[in-house]
Design a protein around this motif. Structure first.
Motif, PDB file in Angstrom:
ATOM      1  N   ASP A   1       0.808  -1.236   0.232  1.00 25.75           N
ATOM      2  CA  ASP A   1       0.111   0.170  -0.070  1.00 25.75           C
ATOM      3  C   ASP A   1       0.847   1.278   0.006  1.00 25.75           C
ATOM      4  N   ALA A   2       2.208   1.124  -0.259  1.00 32.52           N
ATOM      5  CA  ALA A   2       2.920   2.396  -0.365  1.00 32.52           C
ATOM      6  C   ALA A   2       4.186   1.960  -1.256  1.00 32.52           C
ATOM      7  N   THR A   3       4.945   2.940  -1.483  1.00 30.48           N
ATOM      8  CA  THR A   3       6.381   2.799  -2.147  1.00 30.48           C
ATOM      9  C   THR A   3       7.484   3.417  -1.394  1.00 30.48           C
ATOM     10  N   ASN A   4       8.480   2.775  -1.550  1.00 29.55           N
ATOM     11  CA  ASN A   4       9.664   3.262  -0.683  1.00 29.55           C
ATOM     12  C   ASN A   4      10.535   4.334  -1.511  1.00 29.55           C
ATOM     13  N   HIS A   5      11.717   4.717  -0.915  1.00 33.02           N
ATOM     14  CA  HIS A   5      12.203   5.910  -1.558  1.00 33.02           C
ATOM     15  C   HIS A   5      12.978   5.637  -2.814  1.00 33.02           C
ATOM     16  N   GLU A   6      12.814   4.259  -3.128  1.00 31.60           N
ATOM     17  CA  GLU A   6      13.388   3.895  -4.463  1.00 31.60           C
ATOM     18  C   GLU A   6      12.164   3.724  -5.508  1.00 31.60           C
ATOM     19  N   GLY A   7      11.032   3.876  -5.114  1.00 30.73           N
ATOM     20  CA  GLY A   7       9.854   3.864  -5.710  1.00 30.73           C
ATOM     21  C   GLY A   7       9.318   2.442  -6.066  1.00 30.73           C
ATOM     22  N   ALA A   8       9.862   1.433  -5.032  1.00 22.96           N
ATOM     23  CA  ALA A   8       9.535   0.000  -5.067  1.00 22.96           C
ATOM     24  C   ALA A   8       8.457  -0.093  -4.290  1.00 22.96           C
TER      25      ALA A   8
ATOM     26  N   GLN B   1      15.563  -0.310   1.867  1.00 21.03           N
ATOM     27  CA  GLN B   1      15.026   0.129   0.570  1.00 21.03           C
ATOM     28  C   GLN B   1      15.196  -0.651  -0.551  1.00 21.03           C
ATOM     29  N   SER B   2      14.718  -1.896  -0.357  1.00 22.86           N
ATOM     30  CA  SER B   2      14.812  -2.868  -1.640  1.00 22.86           C
ATOM     31  C   SER B   2      13.970  -2.272  -2.705  1.00 22.86           C
ATOM     32  N   TRP B   3      14.684  -2.785  -3.896  1.00 21.73           N
ATOM     33  CA  TRP B   3      14.207  -2.324  -5.118  1.00 21.73           C
ATOM     34  C   TRP B   3      14.235  -3.347  -6.265  1.00 21.73           C
ATOM     35  N   LEU B   4      15.560  -4.039  -6.081  1.00 25.27           N
ATOM     36  CA  LEU B   4      15.749  -5.013  -7.334  1.00 25.27           C
ATOM     37  C   LEU B   4      14.789  -6.046  -7.379  1.00 25.27           C
TER      38      LEU B   4
ATOM     39  N   HIS C   1      -0.958  -6.703  -5.173  1.00 21.77           N
ATOM     40  CA  HIS C   1      -1.632  -7.864  -4.479  1.00 21.77           C
ATOM     41  C   HIS C   1      -0.634  -9.210  -4.519  1.00 21.77           C
ATOM     42  N   GLN C   2       0.523  -9.057  -5.069  1.00 26.28           N
ATOM     43  CA  GLN C   2       1.472 -10.042  -4.886  1.00 26.28           C
ATOM     44  C   GLN C   2       2.471  -9.814  -3.866  1.00 26.28           C
ATOM     45  N   GLY C   3       2.357  -8.595  -3.156  1.00 26.79           N
ATOM     46  CA  GLY C   3       3.075  -8.458  -1.941  1.00 26.79           C
ATOM     47  C   GLY C   3       4.403  -8.135  -2.474  1.00 26.79           C
ATOM     48  N   THR C   4       5.452  -7.762  -1.534  1.00 22.41           N
ATOM     49  CA  THR C   4       6.634  -7.555  -1.867  1.00 22.41           C
ATOM     50  C   THR C   4       7.692  -8.803  -2.102  1.00 22.41           C
ATOM     51  N   GLY C   5       8.870  -8.730  -2.819  1.00 28.22           N
ATOM     52  CA  GLY C   5       9.699  -9.672  -3.003  1.00 28.22           C
ATOM     53  C   GLY C   5      10.006 -10.448  -1.781  1.00 28.22           C
ATOM     54  N   THR C   6      10.124  -9.679  -0.760  1.00 23.39           N
ATOM     55  CA  THR C   6      10.517 -10.292   0.346  1.00 23.39           C
ATOM     56  C   THR C   6       9.556 -11.014   1.251  1.00 23.39           C
ATOM     57  N   MET C   7       8.214 -10.787   0.888  1.00 26.02           N
ATOM     58  CA  MET C   7       7.290 -11.177   1.572  1.00 26.02           C
ATOM     59  C   MET C   7       6.989 -12.470   0.954  1.00 26.02           C
TER      60      MET C   7
END
Length: 519
Positions: free
Chosen positions: A19-26, A433-436, A443-449
Motif C-alpha cells: 500500500d506504499a512505495t519506498n524511496h526507490e519507488g518500489a 530500501q529494497s528495489w531490485l 496483490h503479490q506483496g513485496t519480493g521479501t514477503m
C-alpha cells in the motif's frame, strides 16, 4: 495434476497487498502511525541520510506525533531517551507534547530532561519554531524553572558546558529566583554579573583558583571547562586517572591531542583499565559503543590502547544474547549502506556507517551463536567466509569491506528456500530500501514477503526480524505474529530480538514495548 500457474497466482493473492512505495519507488508496506513513530523515534537524528533529508524526517515525525494519543507520544519520548539513548528526538517529542492537553508533558519531562544538556536541547527545540512556536510558553517555562531550582551546584556547572543556548541564556529566559546566597552568587557568576565571590560554591572557587595558579590540584569540574586553559600533559593525565570508564572511552583522541600518551606508563595503565573485565561489566558498555570508539580512534592513539578496545569488545559480548540453533543473519552491504549511520550534518557526521553497524550485528551474533549463518547481500547474496572464533572487529571489518551494488532484501530468503534450509530465526540488518526485487502488482506483496512465505512453508515456527537502521515509514515485511520490524539501532536491539524470539506471536511487539513504559 493441478494447474501450477493458477495456484501460484492464488498463493500470491493471499499475501498482504502493498500500500506504499519506498524511496526507490518500489512497492512496500506503510506502517501504522504508532508503528511508524516507534520506528523513527528509535533512531531519528534529524540529519540527512542516504534517502531522506533532515527536514523530511522532522516533518514526518511531526505529522505522526499528532496522529497518536498524548500518552503514547509521552511514552515514546521516554523510551527513546531511556532505552534508545537518543537526545534530539526525545526533546522534539517533548516540545510537541507541550502543546497538547493533559498532564503527559509534565510526567514525561522529568524522565527525559535528566541533565543540563537535555535541558538546553529542549529549550533549543522550543525556540527553533520546529513545532510551531518560538517561545517556551507557560508550562515549559514552569518546568525549566523547576529543573534549575532542584539542580545541585555540580549539575549546574555541568550544564554550563555548551552554547546555543548556553545555560546563561536559559537563566535569562526564565528568571529563576535564587533560594540561597550560594545560588544567587552562582547565577551572577554564570551571567557575568556582580556577585558575592565568598558565597560561590566550592567547585567554582576551586576552578577560579586553578585558573590563577595551575600548580594547584585540578578542580573537580567538567573537564570541558578546563580545555581552554593552558593544561600540561600531566594535568590531563591527572584528569584521566580519576575519570570514569565511559569518559576514558569517549576521549581517547582528546588525550592524544594533548600529549597524555607521552607520559611514561600512561598508555599501558589506560589500556589495562579499558580492558579490565570488571570495569567493562560495571560500565554496561555494549558492542556498538565500542565500535564507535574503535572507528574514531586517531592514529596518534597507541596500538596498545586500540587493542584494548577489542579486548573490551569480547567482554561486552556477554550482553549479547544467544538466539538458538538455526540462526541466519543477513547484513545489507549495498551501496546505500555506505552512508553515515547518524546521517550527514556539518560537524556531527559519524564516521560509523550503516554497513559498519550491520557488520557489527552480524559479527556479534556469530560470536555468541557460533552455528549461525551470515548471508550478506546486495544485488544477490555475497559469498564471504567468517570464522566464529575471530574477533568481532575482524569479522565486522571483513563484512564492511564488501560494499556496493543495489538492494535486494529477498535474495537471502530465496537462497534459504532453494537450499530448503532449517531456520528458526532470520535477522535482517538493512536500510530496508529494497528495489531490485520489486513486484509489478500490489496483490503479490513485496519480493521479501513472497520469499518469506515460501520459507515459512518449510519452517512453520520460524521468525523474521527486520532491523531498519535508518527507518522511514515503510517496510518490506508486513508486521505479523512471526515478523518484527525494529526501527533504528542501539545495543538494546539485541534484547528486543531476544524477547521477540522467546515471546508468543505479537505483530505489534515493538509498539507494545513502548506502550509498556511507565510514566
Amino acid at each position: 495434476m493441478a494447474n501450477k500457474s493458477v495456484f501460484a497466482a492464488i498463493r500470491g493473492k493471499l499475501l498482504p497487498r502493498t500500500d506504499a512505495t519506498n524511496h526507490e519507488g518500489a512497492p512496500a508496506y506503510r506502517l501504522a502511525p504508532h508503528q511508524a513513530l516507534a520506528q523513527l523515534a528509535a533512531t531519528g537524528t534529524f540529519n540527512a541520510t542516504f534517502y531522506a533529508d533532515a527536514r523530511e524526517q522532522l516533518d514526518e515525525v511531526l505529522k505522526l506525533a499528532w496522529q497518536v494519543e498524548p500518552e503514547f507520544l509521552a511514552k515514546t519520548a521516554v523510551h527513546a531517551f531511556e532505552q534508545g539513548y537518543m537526545k534530539d528526538m526525545p526533546a522534539f517529542l517533548l516540545a510537541i507534547l507541550s502543546q497538547m492537553q493533559g498532564d503527559q508533558f509534565e510526567r514525561a519531562f522529568s524522565r527525559v530532561v535528566k541533565n543540563g544538556k537535555m535541558l538546553r536541547t529542549f529549550v533549543q527545540v522550543m525556540r527553533s519554531g520546529a513545532t510551531g512556536r518560538k517561545s517556551l510558553g507557560t508550562r515549559p517555562k514552569r518546568l525549566v524553572l523547576g529543573w534549575l531550582e532542584k539542580a545541585s551546584d555540580v549539575e549546574l556547572m555541568r550544564a554550563a558546558v555548551g552554547n546555543d543556548p548556553s545555560l546563561a541564556d536559559v537563566v535569562k529566559m526564565v528568571h529563576p529566583k535564587p533560594v540561597s546566597a550560594s545560588r544567587e552568587a552562582l547565577y551572577g557568576y554564570l551571567l557575568g554579573k556582580p556577585h558575592d565571590v565568598n558565597a560561590l560554591p566550592v567547585q567554582v572557587t576551586a576552578f577560579e583558583a586553578f585558573k590563577r595558579d595551575p600548580s594547584l590540584p585540578v578542580p573537580n569540574v567538567p573537564f570541558q571547562m578546563l580545555t581552554a586553559l593552558p593544561l600540561t600533559k600531566e594535568h590531563w593525565a591527572e584528569i584521566a586517572e580519576t575519570a570514569g570508564w565511559q569518559m576514558l572511552r569517549q576521549n581517547l583522541n582528546t588525550f592524544a591531542r594533548h600529549g597524555v600518551f607521552e607520559v611514561e606508563g600512561f598508555a599501558e595503565r589506560l589500556a589495562r583499565r579499558l580492558a579490565d573485565p570488571a570495569e567493562v561489566k560495571r560500565s554496561r558498555v555494549f558492542p556498538y559503543q565500542l565500535l564507535v570508539a574503535y572507528m574514531n580512534v586517531d592514529p596518534a592513539v597507541p596500538p596498545v590502547v586500540r587493542d584494548s578496545l577489542q579486548d573490551a569488545m569480547e567482554v561486552a559480548l556477554a550482553n549479547v544474547p544467544s538466539f538458538g540453533r538455526n540462526v541466519v543473519v543477513c547484513p545489507d552491504v549495498s551501496g546505500s549502506m555506505g552512508s553515515s549511520v547518524t546521517g550527514h550534518r556539518k560537524g556531527s557526521t559519524s564516521t560509523v556507517r550503516c554497513i559498519d553497524v550491520a557488520a557489527l550485528v552480524a559479527a556479534s551474533v556469530l560470536r555468541r551463536n557460533p552455528t549461525a549463518r551470515v548471508l550478506p547481500f546486495e544485488n544477490d547474496v555475497v559469498e564471504v567466509h567468517l570464522n566464529a572464533r575471530d574477533t568481532v572487529m575482524t569479522n565486522a571489518a571483513k563484512l564492511a569491506a564488501i560494499g556496493g551494488g543495489g538492494t535486494n532484501c529477498s535474495a537471502p530468503l530465496a537462497r534459504l528456500v532453494k537450499e530448503r534450509a532449517k531456520v528458526d530465526l532470520v535477522l535482517f540488518v538493512s536500510d530496508n530500501q529494497s528495489w531490485l526485487d520489486a513486484t509489478a502488482h500490489p496483490h503479490q506483496g513485496t519480493g521479501t514477503m513472497q520469499e518469506w512465505r515460501k520459507l515459512k512453508a518449510l519452517n512453520p515456527k520460524a521468525k523474521l526480524v527486520c532491523v531498519d537502521i535508518q527507518p522511514h515509514a515503510t517496510t518490506q515485511a508486513k508486521g505479523d505474529g512471526d515478523v518484527l520490524n525494529v526501527g533504528g539501532f542501539s545495543d538494546r536491539v539485541f534484547d528486543v530480538v531476544a524477547s521477540f524470539v522467546s515471546s508468543g506471536n505479537d505483530p505489534d511487539h515493538w509498539v507494545r514495548a513502548i506502550d509498556a513504559t511507565a510514566l
